[in-house]
Scaffold this active site. Structure first.
Site, short mmCIF file in Angstrom:
data_model
loop_
_atom_site.label_atom_id
_atom_site.label_comp_id
_atom_site.label_asym_id
_atom_site.label_seq_id
_atom_site.Cartn_x
_atom_site.Cartn_y
_atom_site.Cartn_z
N MET A 64 63.03 54.07 -1.41
CA MET A 64 62.92 53.17 -0.26
C MET A 64 61.44 52.96 0.09
SD MET A 64 64.72 53.39 3.53
CE MET A 64 63.64 54.66 4.21
N PRO A 65 60.76 52.08 -0.68
CA PRO A 65 59.35 51.86 -0.37
C PRO A 65 59.18 51.18 0.98
CG PRO A 65 60.09 50.40 -2.15
CD PRO A 65 61.22 51.33 -1.85
N HIS A 66 58.21 51.65 1.75
CA HIS A 66 57.91 51.04 3.05
C HIS A 66 56.52 51.45 3.48
CE1 HIS A 66 59.55 55.03 3.94
NE2 HIS A 66 58.91 55.01 5.08
N ALA A 67 56.01 50.75 4.49
CA ALA A 67 54.73 51.14 5.08
C ALA A 67 54.92 51.09 6.59
CB ALA A 67 53.62 50.20 4.60
#
Lengths: 147, 89
Positions: A64-67
């Site tokens: 779950m890529p996120h920033a």
């Protein structure tokens, strides 16, 4: 609450990625295209993984890529990418499914996180994600009600 | 009792982990404070138990606090087993 978590334009299947960074970039570019984030957000997603390691693996085979919201989120939303072949952050940290997350703040994105959790808490729905052949199946998984 | 859910940024996967932990606490009738934290500040926050992924668990272990590493942060069975293992030691 009737807001749809996922729209069909935000799903890409059968994607070929040469490595994890490429896969995360593809996942982030969808969020840019659907108007959820600025391009800076995608760079931040990748930078965070370089700095903090593969902590975005939220379940076996699912990343779950996120920033952070301040890295360029315009509107909340998610994107889903299913790779043709799995890639790895490092040996033992492989994934085939990416769920890109654009979140605004910790209170308002709980609904979205709840929905993602409902999907990945069941092994059979992770398998359904990994083997999906059409976007309808994925839309159904994310938009169906939990009984 | 204070439980900390830790991830890279303190609001994505740790928030999901917190939801799973709270579900188990409710099911077991245990009262505890569950907070989220990012990895860089986690070691300076007081907690009885830390839940996190394998990567961070390795780095947070060794202190007084009990660390539970979780592979699937939304898997109630895994979180329940992790909680039981630290409560019984």
């Amino acid at each position: 609450m009737n807001r749809r978590v996922l729209e069909k334009q935000a799903i890409l299947l059968d994607v070929t990625a040469k490595d994890w960074e490429h896969a995360v970039r593809i996942c982030g570019e969808i969020l840019v295209k659907t108007g959820k984030v600025d391009p800076t957000y995608v760079d931040a997603m990748i930078r965070n993984i370089h700095e903090l390691g593969p902590y975005i693996l939220i379940a076996p085979g699912v990343a779950m890529p996120h920033a952070r919201p301040e890295d360029g989120v315009i509107q909340e939303g998610i994107s889903v990418v299913v790779l043709k072949e799995e890639v790895a952050f490092k040996p033992g940290k492989e994934f085939k499914v990416l769920i890109g997350l654009a979140a605004l703040n910790s209170e308002s994105h709980i609904d979205i996180l709840q929905k993602i959790a409902e999907v990945i808490c069941k092994e059979d729905s992770i398998e359904r994600l990994e083997n999906a052949t059409g976007y309808e199946e994925i839309l159904h998984l994310f938009n169906e009600k939990e009984e | 009792m204070k439980i900390l859910a830790v991830c890279g940024m303190g609001f994505g996967s740790s928030m999901m982990l917190k939801m799973t932990i709270e579900k188990i606490l409710k099911e077991k009738g245990i009262t505890a404070d569950v907070e989220t934290a990012d990895f860089t500040t986690a070691s300076s926050i007081f907690a009885d138990i830390i839940f996190t992924n394998e990567e961070f668990a390795k780095q947070l272990e060794g202190g007084r606090v009990k660390v539970v590493s979780v592979k699937n942060i939304a898997d109630a069975n895994e979180v329940r087993a992790g909680l039981e293992s630290v409560l019984n030691t």
